[in-house]
Design a protein around this motif. Structure first.
Motif, PDB file in Angstrom:
ATOM      1  N   SER A 167       0.601  -1.405   0.319  1.00 37.03           N
ATOM      2  CA  SER A 167       0.101   0.013  -0.135  1.00 37.03           C
ATOM      3  C   SER A 167       1.267   1.253   0.372  1.00 37.03           C
ATOM      4  O   SER A 167       1.523   1.597   1.393  1.00 37.03           O
ATOM      5  N   GLN A 176      -1.357   2.438 -11.960  1.00 40.17           N
ATOM      6  CA  GLN A 176      -3.504   1.423 -11.979  1.00 40.17           C
ATOM      7  C   GLN A 176      -3.477   2.407 -13.224  1.00 40.17           C
ATOM      8  O   GLN A 176      -3.960   3.277 -14.016  1.00 40.17           O
ATOM      9  N   SER A 201      -4.218  -2.814 -10.358  1.00 38.32           N
ATOM     10  CA  SER A 201      -2.481  -1.727  -9.448  1.00 38.32           C
ATOM     11  C   SER A 201      -1.581  -3.146  -9.602  1.00 38.32           C
ATOM     12  O   SER A 201      -1.815  -4.586  -9.246  1.00 38.32           O
ATOM     13  N   ASN A 217     -10.708   2.246  -9.530  1.00 41.40           N
ATOM     14  CA  ASN A 217     -10.166   3.633  -9.974  1.00 41.40           C
ATOM     15  C   ASN A 217     -11.141   4.315  -9.891  1.00 41.40           C
ATOM     16  O   ASN A 217     -11.995   4.880  -8.711  1.00 41.40           O
ATOM     17  N   TYR A 271      -0.693   6.930 -11.399  1.00 38.30           N
ATOM     18  CA  TYR A 271       0.183   7.128 -10.162  1.00 38.30           C
ATOM     19  C   TYR A 271       0.476   6.538  -8.856  1.00 38.30           C
ATOM     20  O   TYR A 271       0.029   8.641  -8.824  1.00 38.30           O
ATOM     21  N   THR A 322      -8.352  -2.485 -17.643  1.00 34.64           N
ATOM     22  CA  THR A 322      -8.379  -3.625 -17.078  1.00 34.64           C
ATOM     23  C   THR A 322      -7.330  -4.559 -17.625  1.00 34.64           C
ATOM     24  O   THR A 322      -7.219  -5.405 -18.822  1.00 34.64           O
ATOM     25  N   TRP A 352      -3.364  10.408  -5.766  1.00 33.96           N
ATOM     26  CA  TRP A 352      -3.251   9.883  -6.857  1.00 33.96           C
ATOM     27  C   TRP A 352      -2.352  10.641  -8.285  1.00 33.96           C
ATOM     28  O   TRP A 352      -3.024  11.856  -8.240  1.00 33.96           O
ATOM     29  N   PHE A 368       2.704  -3.324  -8.430  1.00 32.72           N
ATOM     30  CA  PHE A 368       3.521  -2.336  -6.971  1.00 32.72           C
ATOM     31  C   PHE A 368       5.001  -2.558  -7.294  1.00 32.72           C
ATOM     32  O   PHE A 368       4.531  -4.153  -7.652  1.00 32.72           O
ATOM     33  N   GLU A 419       2.855   2.343  -7.109  1.00 32.15           N
ATOM     34  CA  GLU A 419       1.495   2.027  -7.340  1.00 32.15           C
ATOM     35  C   GLU A 419       1.130   2.320  -9.146  1.00 32.15           C
ATOM     36  O   GLU A 419       1.329   3.441  -9.202  1.00 32.15           O
ATOM     37  N   SER A 426      -7.904  -3.129  -7.220  1.00 31.05           N
ATOM     38  CA  SER A 426      -8.616  -2.137  -5.823  1.00 31.05           C
ATOM     39  C   SER A 426     -10.094  -1.382  -7.192  1.00 31.05           C
ATOM     40  O   SER A 426     -10.280  -1.676  -8.065  1.00 31.05           O
TER      41      SER A 426
END
Length: 853
Positions: A250, A355, A404, A396, A267, A359, A256, A406, A353, A394
């Motif tokens: 985390s 994103q 996400s 959006n 990110y 997907t 963000w 990492f 992180e 996660s």
């Protein structure tokens, strides 16, 4: 730590150690940094405050337990453990000291008597020796040495039977049941947030406010041990093995940011991220039953300890044999046996992180994040094993499911590897594409030449490099050229990291100068949170000219307090001020910044959006359109600003506010009103006549907290003037639409409904004995309090940041239910109390003057 902070604050410290610091930082990224002592002081002070806040929270919980024997209460035990931890280890765990310099997470496995290590033979003349078993870092040991696992040493199999409890002593000394490190990991399904808590999980997610996040209790073991009664054996054909579990990663509450091309995703990164390794007995396991009296542990039977099967550790023998003791005393003490505990380890480290907007399947995500890690390691010239990776579910920005990816530094405290991806995105993604485009014959999903690394997921279908490559090429790759609409001049390209690019341009010439253009929406109060601010002074020390170009409309609308804040900022960072409009371009872009090297053209950064141009945390970050940079020759006229013209008008009284109003919510009004009345007295605007009306103009009276601070303060001012029928008029804007933000749930969050805002503020004023009228309208920039007296005179108070400058500390949650009716909201607002602290760095201001300003 107080002595250390006091030592850092001494003026002689920086001067005495200036040469040593220069030698230490030579040829590093910190070379020439003159703020190392100050930065260290701020870091250790922040850490000390966090420790005190955690301590005070546990003290409160200990009092709430209401046990007669407080020394045996759970919270009292937590307090003793917290104060008994090693200082260096705690500082490393909290990220202040580098973890690689302090091996705090290495534990031992105590094998049976059959194992003899070279250290068991004492050196000639040695007076004592101790048996030392193998050692591993705790993130691996909680799996490899977990109770029930079998460990092969010198051809013999030793079975782990429990944990060692003497965490302050060598592992072979007499077994003493010391206070163990029991904590909770909570995870929020709504926002993906997670963190560690002592004393119990939170009732709601501190990040988004979701009710009852999932949690698990875990033990951080100090070591592992066999049962010495059980002899080692030589059958190595079938060994019990606990499969690894994915770490929980985390960035905590980091904000963000959009990628340089916003439609590709977003990110966030943090130097204080969380990585949590755990073992619950394998996938789908229910944790362990652990006796805190002797350390024996067994896999538990279900997630709640309520299975029909016989519970673990019933009638168990002590893990370490003691003469005359057949059964462990913990059998007679129900609270000595903790059930369904995970074995865990948490570290604070650098976490990145990412994103993606679209997907992708888990196998593709695993391959993609491994390729990115390998590419980043190659770009940095480090071993890829220095970093770990993870994939998590996660949400959006719109609440839809997302994936996400990492990256994190394995060492506690971080080494700066993972977060450097932020500034190396383009070259790293190019390298990752080459890694995924594997040319090894027969490689379909993965191989050792691409993403089949030693720590890659071991399942058959856990890696898919071909799908990851297709995703990267279509959904993640940065364009080599900007579209025609994004190019503000011919040849303009994509800007990935404006701050880094500005720094590189300035280094190309010793005589280059930087100009940053500020639009009329700029707020000087946000300068302290501006990423560029920290660099301005450093660039000035290198000999570069730096100036802020203010829009004419901005300078005309600044309040006296804001002008004073702007003047202080210019003096603090040695930056020049000028009046000039930001150059505009045919595609509706405006210049963000410009570096001039003395030639005919300048390097310019431009954006088509207003938000990235406004100083503050979001400066230089794209929202919906990419930032561009290009070379052009433009003519801009600058009119220098005399700093003395920014001083308050003659006769005005100024009061700088530092920590004077850092108090509880209940006493804020009395303290703030005392300061304001003193200012009015000094400028001759506090007559004996009472107040007839006060008008407060502020665009941001949009949260219950600001409304209460304002009304409590005005109530006290009215009372001191003897006013009986005075009215308070509040002019503020209507709440902003919800948009992509979550629902409000804390007292400092904004209302979403204009009718609720007006009704609650006016009814709360009535509860306080005031006649309050709220007018929702467009309010000019600034925060003004106009006071009219019965004798016809008036005065104006200018508040630099308004009442929104004070909020509860970041780790303090003050819930507020925005969904109930007006009466219920007012009742809650009337009774609530909390500690308040001023946000940001530096001081804020109150300015008072007779008449209108």
């Amino acid at each position: 730590m107080e002595s250390f902070i006091d030592w850092l604050e001494r003026p002689a410290t920086a001067s005495v150690f200036k040469g040593s610091l220069a030698t230490l930082t030579q040829r590093s990224i910190l070379e020439g940094d003159q703020s190392l002592v100050e930065d260290t002081r701020e870091a250790i002070t922040r850490l000390a405050c966090d420790f005190v806040a955690e301590w005070e929270g546990l003290v409160t919980l200990a009092k709430d337990e209401g046990l007669q024997d407080a020394g045996k209460s759970r919270m009292a035990v937590e307090l003793r453990r917290m104060c008994g931890e090693f200082l260096l280890g705690s500082l490393a765990d909290r990220g202040f000291l580098p973890g690689h310099g302090f091996p705090t997470d290495v534990v031992s496995f105590m094998p049976g008597k059959e194992f003899k290590s070279p250290q068991d033979t004492p050196a000639e003349g040695a007076r004592q020796f101790r048996t030392v078993g193998p050692q591993r870092s705790l993130d691996l040991a909680i799996r490899d040495y977990a109770p029930g696992s079998e460990v092969v040493l010198d051809g013999l199999v030793h079975k782990s039977a429990g944990v060692t409890l003497n965490w302050k002593r060598p592992a072979n000394e007499e077994n003493v049941a010391e206070i163990q490190s029991l904590r909770y990991l909570w995870r929020c399904a709504a926002c993906g947030g997670s963190d560690i808590a002592r004393g119990g999980p939170p009732d709601c997610c501190p990040v988004c406010g979701a009710e009852r996040p999932t949690s698990e209790e875990f033990l951080r073991p100090a070591g592992f041990s066999v049962d010495p009664r059980i002899r080692a054996h030589a059958d190595t054909d079938s060994l019990s093995y606990v499969p690894p579990e994915d770490p929980v990663v985390s960035t905590r509450d980091a904000a963000w940011r959009s990628l340089p091309v916003p439609e590709l995703g977003r990110y966030r990164c943090s130097r204080e991220g969380l990585v949590y390794y755990s073992n619950r007995g394998g996938l789908g396991g229910s944790g362990y039953a652990i006796c805190l009296q002797c350390g024996r542990a067994e896999a538990d039977s279900d997630s709640r300890g309520l299975s029909a099967l016989p519970p673990a550790l019933v009638g168990h023998k002590p893990l370490r044999y003691r003469k005359g003791q057949d059964l462990c005393p913990g059998n007679d003490k129900p609270f000595s046996i903790k059930r369904n505990l995970a074995l865990g380890l948490e570290i604070t480290t650098d976490v990145f992180e990412f994103q993606p907007q679209h997907t992708l399947r888990r196998a593709s995500a695993n391959a993609l994040v491994i390729a990115v890690r390998e590419a980043l390691a190659q770009e940095l010239g480090v071993e890829a094993d220095e970093m770990g990776f993870a994939v998590g579910q996660s949400q959006n920005a719109f609440g839809a499911p997302a994936v996400s990816l990492f990256l994190f530094d394995r060492v506690a405290g971080g080494a700066g590897f993972a977060v450097s991806f932020e500034h190396l995105m383009r070259p790293v993604i190019r390298r990752a594409e080459r890694i995924l485009d594997c040319e090894t014959p027969g490689c379909e999903k993965a191989c050792a030449a691409c993403v089949l690394t030693s720590d890659a997921p071991g399942g058959k279908d856990e890696l898919d490099r071909t799908a990851a490559l297709a995703f990267l090429q279509t959904r993640l790759k940065f364009p080599d050229e900007l579209g025609p609409d994004e190019r503000f001049v011919e040849g303009a390209g994509l800007s990935l990291a404006p701050l880094d690019e500005i720094d590189r341009e300035l280094r190309l010439s010793a005589h280059s100068t930087l100009t940053v253009f500020l639009p009329d929406q700029s707020n000087p109060a946000a300068f302290q949170d501006w990423p560029l601010a920290a660099e301005l002074l450093d660039w000035r020390k290198r000999g570069h000219g730096t100036q802020l170009a203010l829009a004419q409309a901005l300078l005309a609308t600044l309040t006296p307090a804001e002008k004073l804040g702007l003047r202080d900022f210019a003096l603090q960072y040695n930056v020049e001020l000028a009046v000039a409009e930001a150059p505009a371009f045919p595609n509706d872009a405006h210049a963000l910044a410009m570096v001039h090297t003395g030639g005919h053209s300048s390097q310019i950064w431009a954006t088509r959006e207003a938000e990235p141009r406004v100083p503050g945390p979001a400066w230089g970050r794209p929202i919906g359109h990419a930032l561009a940079k290009g070379s052009a020759s433009i003519a801009t006229s600058f009119a220098a600003v005399d700093l003395d013209t920014l001083l308050p008008p003659p006769g005005a009284q100024l009061r700088q506010i530092c920590t004077e109003l850092d108090c509880d919510l209940a006493t804020f009004g009395a303290r703030a009103s005392k300061i304001i009345v003193e200012l009015l007295m000094k400028c001759g605007s506090w007559p004996r006549a009472g107040i007839t009306q006060a008008v407060y103009r502020d665009s941001y009276v949009s949260s219950p907290l600001v409304a209460r601070l304002l009304i409590d303060t005005i109530k006290q001012i009215f009372s001191q003037s003897g006013a009986a029928e005075a009215a308070l008029v509040i002019e503020t804007r209507s709440p902003r639409p919800k948009g992509a933000r979550g629902d409000p749930w804390q007292i400092w969050h904004d209302w979403r409904n204009a009718a609720d805002q007006r009704a609650v503020i006016e009814l709360f004023g009535k509860q306080r004995g005031l006649r309050v009228l709220v007018f929702q309208k467009d309010v000019p920039h600034g925060r003004y309090l106009d006071i009219n007296f019965e004798d016809g005179t008036n005065a104006t108070i200018v508040l630099d940041q308004g009442f929104g400058a004070w909020t509860p500390p970041r780790d303090v949650i003050v819930r507020y239910n925005f969904s109930v009716d007006t009466n219920a909201q007012v009742k809650s607002l009337t009774s609530v109390n909390a500690i308040l602290q001023r946000r940001g760095i530096g001081n804020t201001y109150f300015v008072a003057a007779s008449g209108k300003i």
